[in-house]
Scaffold this motif. Structure first.
Motif, PDB file in Angstrom:
ATOM      1  N   UNK A 267      25.184  52.951  48.737  1.00 43.04           N
ATOM      2  CA  UNK A 267      25.507  53.689  48.026  1.00 43.04           C
ATOM      3  C   UNK A 267      25.037  53.698  46.325  1.00 43.04           C
ATOM      4  N   UNK A 268      25.901  54.614  45.677  1.00 43.09           N
ATOM      5  CA  UNK A 268      26.022  55.134  44.415  1.00 43.09           C
ATOM      6  C   UNK A 268      27.004  54.559  43.451  1.00 43.09           C
ATOM      7  N   UNK A 269      26.086  53.947  42.389  1.00 41.07           N
ATOM      8  CA  UNK A 269      27.645  52.791  41.447  1.00 41.07           C
ATOM      9  C   UNK A 269      27.819  54.274  40.448  1.00 41.07           C
ATOM     10  N   UNK A 270      28.818  54.695  40.000  1.00 39.12           N
ATOM     11  CA  UNK A 270      28.797  55.508  38.484  1.00 39.12           C
ATOM     12  C   UNK A 270      29.277  54.650  36.797  1.00 39.12           C
ATOM     13  N   UNK A 271      28.376  53.775  36.159  1.00 39.43           N
ATOM     14  CA  UNK A 271      28.416  52.348  35.143  1.00 39.43           C
ATOM     15  C   UNK A 271      29.108  53.415  34.711  1.00 39.43           C
ATOM     16  N   UNK A 272      29.544  54.089  34.022  1.00 40.25           N
ATOM     17  CA  UNK A 272      30.136  54.667  32.378  1.00 40.25           C
ATOM     18  C   UNK A 272      29.034  54.062  31.864  1.00 40.25           C
ATOM     19  N   UNK A 343      22.291  52.635  43.720  1.00 45.88           N
ATOM     20  CA  UNK A 343      22.138  53.364  43.188  1.00 45.88           C
ATOM     21  C   UNK A 343      22.995  53.329  41.719  1.00 45.88           C
ATOM     22  N   UNK A 344      22.388  53.328  40.320  1.00 49.00           N
ATOM     23  CA  UNK A 344      22.931  53.362  39.978  1.00 49.00           C
ATOM     24  C   UNK A 344      22.359  54.865  38.418  1.00 49.00           C
ATOM     25  N   UNK A 345      23.748  55.164  38.214  1.00 48.38           N
ATOM     26  CA  UNK A 345      23.070  56.402  37.192  1.00 48.38           C
ATOM     27  C   UNK A 345      25.080  56.189  35.824  1.00 48.38           C
TER      28      UNK A 345
END
Length: 345
Positions: A267-272, A343-345
């Motif tokens: 999965x992808x994680x929106x870290x903000x 995945x980090x963004x």
């Protein structure tokens, strides 16, 4: 499969009529993590010694929820599996295409469907047959890309494939890990950063490539699927919602958190912009080692306790890591488990 689906399948190239193949899905099995071996041979394949019945019994004893039958270049055993599958064991029909310059797995085939294998990298034909599998909603997997025998090394580009088998079992039944797998994992890990940056990365899976007694499920792939059905399992593999286990005794979870948001494997994680906590929980690998891997390589290692399950945390940011995945190794450095990335963004 209903009559309309069978009629449609008969129009596909190289189709050989076979009995219909129940069950379409395993009743009462909803969203969850399912263990399966997607590369299994019976005595119908060169070097195999097991009957379909023996394979089904071994899969159940090993705690598998699904298997994919992948005979070499034939669908001859497809008809045997309808009576062996059940609510407790999904059987996915497939094939191993043993081309002259590398092998690949076609998963999710229709009963009797055969994929062409008589070509090599110079013939420029593989894309045609990969597309045929995709048109049937199947999955195409690069098999043991560094196998140490003539024709075993995968010479084709990985473009167009859905996953790569980075961990393949041995024909001997006394070792779960070898140097060829080490090369395959290293190659896959090296390409992840570029693939993720480009928006398309290739998930990793692991399979036993069973030919002999005692090999099934070593290793196998643990897949997050909406249900225990062929379409749902293949969708989970395609999305990278999976990890590889060296045995049924190994359990693993990987969670990544930033603020009140979290993500799991594939999965992808929106870290903000917030700090990221990576938490791996492992059991079944006493005195092993957990290593954390990002686009910067191996960034952290920690030991597991010798007397039971362990939980390891590591902290990072999206600026420092485009993704994170983990590997679990036994005291002798044999692989015990590995995950696809978060995945980090």
């Amino acid at each position: 499969m209903d009559g309309g689906a069978v009629s449609e399948a008969k129009t596909k190239p190289n189709y050989v009529p076979e009995p219909q193949f129940p069950p379409v899905r395993a009743a009462g099995r909803g969203r969850g993590w399912y263990r399966g071996d997607c590369h299994v041979h019976s005595a119908r394949s060169l070097g195999g010694e097991l009957t379909p019945g023996q394979l089904a019994a071994a899969a159940r004893r090993s705690g598998l929820d699904f298997i994919a039958i992948t005979e070499h270049n034939t669908a001859d055993t497809h008809g045997a599996w309808g009576q062996l599958a059940g609510d407790d064991l999904l059987v996915i029909l497939g094939q191993e295409a043993t081309t002259r310059t590398g092998h690949w797995l076609a998963l999710g085939l229709d009963p009797g469907q055969v994929v062409e294998w008589r070509y090599d990298v110079c013939d420029d034909l593989i894309d045609r047959y990969v597309s045929q599998v995709h048109q049937a909603d199947g999955l195409c997997v690069v098999a043991h890309p560094h196998a140490p025998y003539p024709g075993g090394v995968f010479m084709y580009p990985f473009d167009g494939f859905d996953a790569v088998e980075v961990w393949n079992g041995l024909w001997r039944s006394d070792r779960p890990w070898n140097a060829d797998n080490h090369v395959a994992v290293a190659e896959w890990g090296r390409t992840l950063a570029a693939g993720i940056h480009a928006g398309h990365w290739l998930p990793a899976i692991g399979n036993s490539d069973t030919h002999l007694h005692g090999q099934i499920a070593v290793p196998h792939t643990v897949v997050l699927a909406d249900e225990l059905s062929t379409s749902a399992v293949l969708a989970g593999i395609r999305a990278g919602h999976s990890w590889i286990a060296g045995s049924a005794a190994v359990s693993l979870s990987l969670h990544v958190l930033a603020g009140d948001r979290s993500a799991g494997i594939g999965e992808q994680l929106s870290t903000e912009g917030e700090p990221v906590v990576v938490r791996a929980m492992v059991s079944g690998v006493p005195s092993g080692t957990v290593s954390f891997h990002t686009d910067r390589g191996t960034v952290h290692q920690a030991p597991l306790p010798g007397d039971g399950p362990g939980s390891i945390e590591w902290r990072t940011t999206a600026e420092e890591a485009a993704f994170v995945r983990v590997e679990i190794r036994r005291p002798g450095q044999d692989m015990a488990a590995l995950t696809n990335p978060v995945i980090l963004y």
